[in-house]
Design a protein around this motif. Structure first.
Motif, PDB file in Angstrom:
ATOM      1  N   LEU A 234      15.133  10.801  41.877  1.00  0.00           N
ATOM      2  CA  LEU A 234      15.282  10.510  43.301  1.00  0.00           C
ATOM      3  C   LEU A 234      16.405  11.412  43.802  1.00  0.00           C
ATOM      4  CD1 LEU A 234      15.326   6.599  43.132  1.00  0.00           C
ATOM      5  CD2 LEU A 234      13.351   8.037  43.667  1.00  0.00           C
ATOM      6  N   SER A 235      16.095  12.323  44.700  1.00  0.00           N
ATOM      7  CA  SER A 235      17.054  13.332  45.128  1.00  0.00           C
ATOM      8  C   SER A 235      17.427  13.147  46.596  1.00  0.00           C
ATOM      9  CB  SER A 235      16.481  14.733  44.914  1.00  0.00           C
ATOM     10  OG  SER A 235      17.431  15.722  45.214  1.00  0.00           O
ATOM     11  N   ILE A 236      18.691  12.821  46.847  1.00  0.00           N
ATOM     12  CA  ILE A 236      19.178  12.621  48.214  1.00  0.00           C
ATOM     13  C   ILE A 236      19.267  13.976  48.911  1.00  0.00           C
ATOM     14  CG2 ILE A 236      21.101  11.814  49.621  1.00  0.00           C
ATOM     15  CD1 ILE A 236      21.782   9.894  47.281  1.00  0.00           C
ATOM     16  N   GLU A 237      18.728  14.034  50.134  1.00  0.00           N
ATOM     17  CA  GLU A 237      18.750  15.268  50.913  1.00  0.00           C
ATOM     18  C   GLU A 237      19.435  15.025  52.256  1.00  0.00           C
ATOM     19  OE1 GLU A 237      15.795  18.679  52.820  1.00  0.00           O
ATOM     20  OE2 GLU A 237      14.923  16.883  51.907  1.00  0.00           O
ATOM     21  N   PRO A 238      20.743  15.267  52.357  1.00  0.00           N
ATOM     22  CA  PRO A 238      21.400  15.174  53.672  1.00  0.00           C
ATOM     23  C   PRO A 238      20.784  16.208  54.625  1.00  0.00           C
ATOM     24  CG  PRO A 238      23.010  15.225  51.885  1.00  0.00           C
ATOM     25  CD  PRO A 238      21.691  15.598  51.290  1.00  0.00           C
ATOM     26  N   HIS A 239      20.313  15.749  55.795  1.00  0.00           N
ATOM     27  CA  HIS A 239      19.503  16.643  56.629  1.00  0.00           C
ATOM     28  C   HIS A 239      19.693  16.332  58.103  1.00  0.00           C
ATOM     29  CE1 HIS A 239      15.756  18.762  57.939  1.00  0.00           C
ATOM     30  NE2 HIS A 239      15.956  19.460  56.836  1.00  0.00           N
ATOM     31  N   SER A 240      20.922  15.965  58.488  1.00  0.00           N
ATOM     32  CA  SER A 240      21.149  15.557  59.870  1.00  0.00           C
ATOM     33  C   SER A 240      22.199  16.439  60.525  1.00  0.00           C
ATOM     34  CB  SER A 240      21.611  14.093  59.920  1.00  0.00           C
ATOM     35  OG  SER A 240      22.056  13.749  61.213  1.00  0.00           O
ATOM     36  N   ASN A 241      21.962  16.812  61.781  1.00  0.00           N
ATOM     37  CA  ASN A 241      22.968  17.538  62.548  1.00  0.00           C
ATOM     38  C   ASN A 241      24.051  16.607  63.087  1.00  0.00           C
ATOM     39  OD1 ASN A 241      21.722  20.084  62.263  1.00  0.00           O
ATOM     40  ND2 ASN A 241      20.302  19.617  63.930  1.00  0.00           N
ATOM     41  N   THR A 242      23.752  15.312  63.098  1.00  0.00           N
ATOM     42  CA  THR A 242      24.709  14.319  63.579  1.00  0.00           C
ATOM     43  C   THR A 242      25.701  13.933  62.481  1.00  0.00           C
ATOM     44  OG1 THR A 242      23.054  13.417  65.095  1.00  0.00           O
ATOM     45  CG2 THR A 242      24.964  12.021  64.594  1.00  0.00           C
ATOM     46  N   TRP A 243      25.153  13.687  61.305  1.00  0.00           N
ATOM     47  CA  TRP A 243      25.973  13.207  60.193  1.00  0.00           C
ATOM     48  C   TRP A 243      26.564  14.391  59.444  1.00  0.00           C
ATOM     49  CZ3 TRP A 243      26.784   7.975  59.147  1.00  0.00           C
ATOM     50  CH2 TRP A 243      26.081   7.108  59.981  1.00  0.00           C
ATOM     51  N   GLN A 244      27.660  14.907  59.998  1.00  0.00           N
ATOM     52  CA  GLN A 244      28.371  16.047  59.424  1.00  0.00           C
ATOM     53  C   GLN A 244      29.839  15.677  59.209  1.00  0.00           C
ATOM     54  OE1 GLN A 244      26.957  19.111  58.591  1.00  0.00           O
ATOM     55  NE2 GLN A 244      24.983  18.207  59.114  1.00  0.00           N
ATOM     56  N   GLY A 245      30.538  16.494  58.422  1.00  0.00           N
ATOM     57  CA  GLY A 245      31.960  16.261  58.210  1.00  0.00           C
ATOM     58  C   GLY A 245      32.239  14.919  57.577  1.00  0.00           C
ATOM     59  N   ASP A 246      33.293  14.243  58.066  1.00  0.00           N
ATOM     60  CA  ASP A 246      33.675  12.946  57.514  1.00  0.00           C
ATOM     61  C   ASP A 246      32.569  11.919  57.698  1.00  0.00           C
ATOM     62  OD1 ASP A 246      35.738  11.002  56.462  1.00  0.00           O
ATOM     63  OD2 ASP A 246      35.386  10.121  58.442  1.00  0.00           O
ATOM     64  N   LEU A 247      31.877  11.964  58.841  1.00  0.00           N
ATOM     65  CA  LEU A 247      30.767  11.043  59.073  1.00  0.00           C
ATOM     66  C   LEU A 247      29.669  11.278  58.055  1.00  0.00           C
ATOM     67  CD1 LEU A 247      29.586   8.824  60.915  1.00  0.00           C
ATOM     68  CD2 LEU A 247      28.551  10.644  62.287  1.00  0.00           C
ATOM     69  N   GLY A 248      29.392  12.541  57.736  1.00  0.00           N
ATOM     70  CA  GLY A 248      28.382  12.857  56.737  1.00  0.00           C
ATOM     71  C   GLY A 248      28.746  12.343  55.360  1.00  0.00           C
ATOM     72  N   GLU A 249      30.035  12.441  55.009  1.00  0.00           N
ATOM     73  CA  GLU A 249      30.490  11.924  53.711  1.00  0.00           C
ATOM     74  C   GLU A 249      30.282  10.417  53.629  1.00  0.00           C
ATOM     75  OE1 GLU A 249      31.809  13.452  50.856  1.00  0.00           O
ATOM     76  OE2 GLU A 249      30.879  15.158  51.887  1.00  0.00           O
ATOM     77  N   ARG A 250      30.627   9.729  54.706  1.00  0.00           N
ATOM     78  CA  ARG A 250      30.446   8.272  54.718  1.00  0.00           C
ATOM     79  C   ARG A 250      28.964   7.906  54.678  1.00  0.00           C
ATOM     80  NH1 ARG A 250      33.085   6.026  59.659  1.00  0.00           N
ATOM     81  NH2 ARG A 250      33.360   8.144  60.447  1.00  0.00           N
ATOM     82  N   GLY A 251      28.142   8.709  55.341  1.00  0.00           N
ATOM     83  CA  GLY A 251      26.705   8.461  55.306  1.00  0.00           C
ATOM     84  C   GLY A 251      26.127   8.666  53.920  1.00  0.00           C
ATOM     85  N   LEU A 252      26.570   9.725  53.232  1.00  0.00           N
ATOM     86  CA  LEU A 252      26.109   9.973  51.868  1.00  0.00           C
ATOM     87  C   LEU A 252      26.516   8.838  50.946  1.00  0.00           C
ATOM     88  CD1 LEU A 252      24.882  11.738  49.644  1.00  0.00           C
ATOM     89  CD2 LEU A 252      27.060  12.965  49.514  1.00  0.00           C
ATOM     90  N   ASP A 253      27.765   8.387  51.073  1.00  0.00           N
ATOM     91  CA  ASP A 253      28.226   7.278  50.229  1.00  0.00           C
ATOM     92  C   ASP A 253      27.399   6.022  50.491  1.00  0.00           C
ATOM     93  OD1 ASP A 253      30.167   8.899  49.134  1.00  0.00           O
ATOM     94  OD2 ASP A 253      31.759   8.201  50.478  1.00  0.00           O
ATOM     95  N   LEU A 254      27.052   5.795  51.757  1.00  0.00           N
ATOM     96  CA  LEU A 254      26.215   4.634  52.091  1.00  0.00           C
ATOM     97  C   LEU A 254      24.860   4.740  51.408  1.00  0.00           C
ATOM     98  CD1 LEU A 254      25.750   2.913  55.493  1.00  0.00           C
ATOM     99  CD2 LEU A 254      23.732   3.717  54.266  1.00  0.00           C
ATOM    100  N   THR A 255      24.243   5.933  51.480  1.00  0.00           N
ATOM    101  CA  THR A 255      22.932   6.116  50.857  1.00  0.00           C
ATOM    102  C   THR A 255      23.006   5.912  49.353  1.00  0.00           C
ATOM    103  OG1 THR A 255      22.127   7.599  52.581  1.00  0.00           O
ATOM    104  CG2 THR A 255      21.077   7.774  50.431  1.00  0.00           C
ATOM    105  N   ILE A 256      24.052   6.439  48.720  1.00  0.00           N
ATOM    106  CA  ILE A 256      24.202   6.282  47.273  1.00  0.00           C
ATOM    107  C   ILE A 256      24.291   4.807  46.902  1.00  0.00           C
ATOM    108  CG2 ILE A 256      25.736   6.698  45.308  1.00  0.00           C
ATOM    109  CD1 ILE A 256      26.436   9.396  46.645  1.00  0.00           C
ATOM    110  N   ARG A 257      25.125   4.062  47.612  1.00  0.00           N
ATOM    111  CA  ARG A 257      25.246   2.624  47.323  1.00  0.00           C
ATOM    112  C   ARG A 257      23.922   1.917  47.564  1.00  0.00           C
ATOM    113  NH1 ARG A 257      30.040   3.284  50.331  1.00  0.00           N
ATOM    114  NH2 ARG A 257      29.064   2.239  52.119  1.00  0.00           N
TER     115      ARG A 257
END
Length: 356
Positions: A234-257
């Motif tokens: 299962l491969s996570i693919e961050p692919h949003s223009n909105t979720w960048q920078g610190d917000l993107g990091e928090r979004g990735l952590d949310l997806t992982i959890r």
């Protein structure tokens, strides 16, 4: 299933980033020829990074950025074919088991000829990759590929039994297809799965937010994957223009959890079970050890007591990382005894019978 992510900037910092997130692998995407050539040329460097960090590369994709592998006559472009073989060879030398690719539709040729040409192309890749222990999968994205739907799979994958699928539910949604049906019918041919969020309103695409904050039913997807006996990546693919920078990091952590909460660590061969029965007294803590005797699970204080036994008593370990939810209870052991596996339910050790 293993959880990882796409990470194309895969120097030492990139590998350590993935490891620090608690993920299990990296996926690389080669969108254009320079990306593919860079991957090939970095073989020795990548091999050392894998060894040093313990993070493998388990999927490599070639997204046909040059228009696809077929020219305007439907013939295979020999330069791209040779490049694909070099990438596959590099995958093999790095221990990467899956190569994802597509095939373009040639306007002016009939659908039959396009199917025929795609079968020839994928067939050549399969024949080349098989002795190298690399599997070929088609991506279900429409980027320079028409092999993204069940109609094409029925013909092409129906002919090529060793050809797999790299599946991404967001492409199905945005292509107007039913990802439930696709997984139900074709999940047994999946070699790799992308975890990418998608959010549409009134049929219009809004964003690709982190999985878990989108409209895709990931719980149902995991359920369908287990039903298909999928035990791959299962491969996570961050692919949003909105979720960048610190917000993107928090979004990735949310997806992982979120994804870790949905997947279990039950190996594929151990999930075909139903119904439990009580075979021991209630247990007191997850640190206890048990052994099997006369089809009963009994608590023992000492590992040495088991090791010194001459009656064939078998030890059951209870690693804390296996405390994931499994069926109505929690997994308690991965030790097999007379076709029985054990899990914890309401502080009681249960045996689950193998489905007939």
């Amino acid at each position: 299933m293993k959880l990882g992510m796409i990470k194309n900037d895969c120097d030492l910092k990139g590998f350590e980033y993935v490891k620090g997130k608690g993920l299990e692998f990296i996926e690389l995407c080669c969108n254009y020829t320079p990306d593919a050539q860079g991957f090939i040329s970095r073989k020795d460097e990548l091999k050392k990074l894998i060894a040093d960090t313990g993070i493998p590369i388990l999927s490599v994709g070639r997204w046909n950025g040059e228009g696809g592998p077929l020219d305007e006559t439907g013939a295979i472009k020999q330069d791209l074919l040779e490049e694909a073989k070099q990438v596959i060879t590099t995958c093999s030398e790095l221990g990467c088991p899956v190569y994802n690719c597509g095939c373009n539709f040639v306007e002016g040729l009939s659908l039959f000829r396009n199917y025929e040409n795609a079968i020839k192309y994928f067939g050549e890749l399969i024949e080349f990759a098989k002795p190298l222990n690399v599997k070929i999968a088609t991506y279900n994205c429409h980027w320079n590929s028409f092999v993204d739907n069940m109609s094409a799979w029925e013909v092409i994958h129906g002919e090529l039994k060793e050809l797999g699928i790299k599946f991404d539910a967001s492409h199905s949604i945005n292509g107007g297809r039913d990802y439930y049906e696709e997984i139900k019918k074709w999940g047994h041919r999946f070699y790799h799965v992308h975890v990418k969020g998608s959010l549409n309103v009134n049929g219009a695409h809004v964003d690709d937010p982190p999985a878990g904050l989108d409209m895709i039913n990931w719980r149902a997807i995991l359920g369908l994957l287990y039903a298909a006996r999928y035990d791959g990546t299962l491969s996570i693919e961050p692919h949003s223009n909105t979720w960048q920078g610190d917000l993107g990091e928090r979004g990735l952590d949310l997806t992982i959890r979120y994804m870790k909460s949905l997947k279990t660590i039950i190996p594929k061969e151990k999930i075909n079970f139903i119904s439990g029965e009580l075979i021991s007294s209630p247990v007191k803590s997850s640190s206890q050890r048990f052994y099997i005797a006369s089809l009963k699970v009994n608590y023992v204080q000492s590992v040495e007591k088991i090791k010194s036994s001459s009656s064939g008593i078998q030890q059951i370990f209870i690693p804390t990382e296996m405390a994931e939810v499994f069926m109505p209870g929690k997994l308690y052991s991965n030790v097999k005894k007379e076709n029985a596996f054990f899990y914890l339910k309401n502080k009681q050790v249960m045996r689950i019978k193998k489905r007939k």
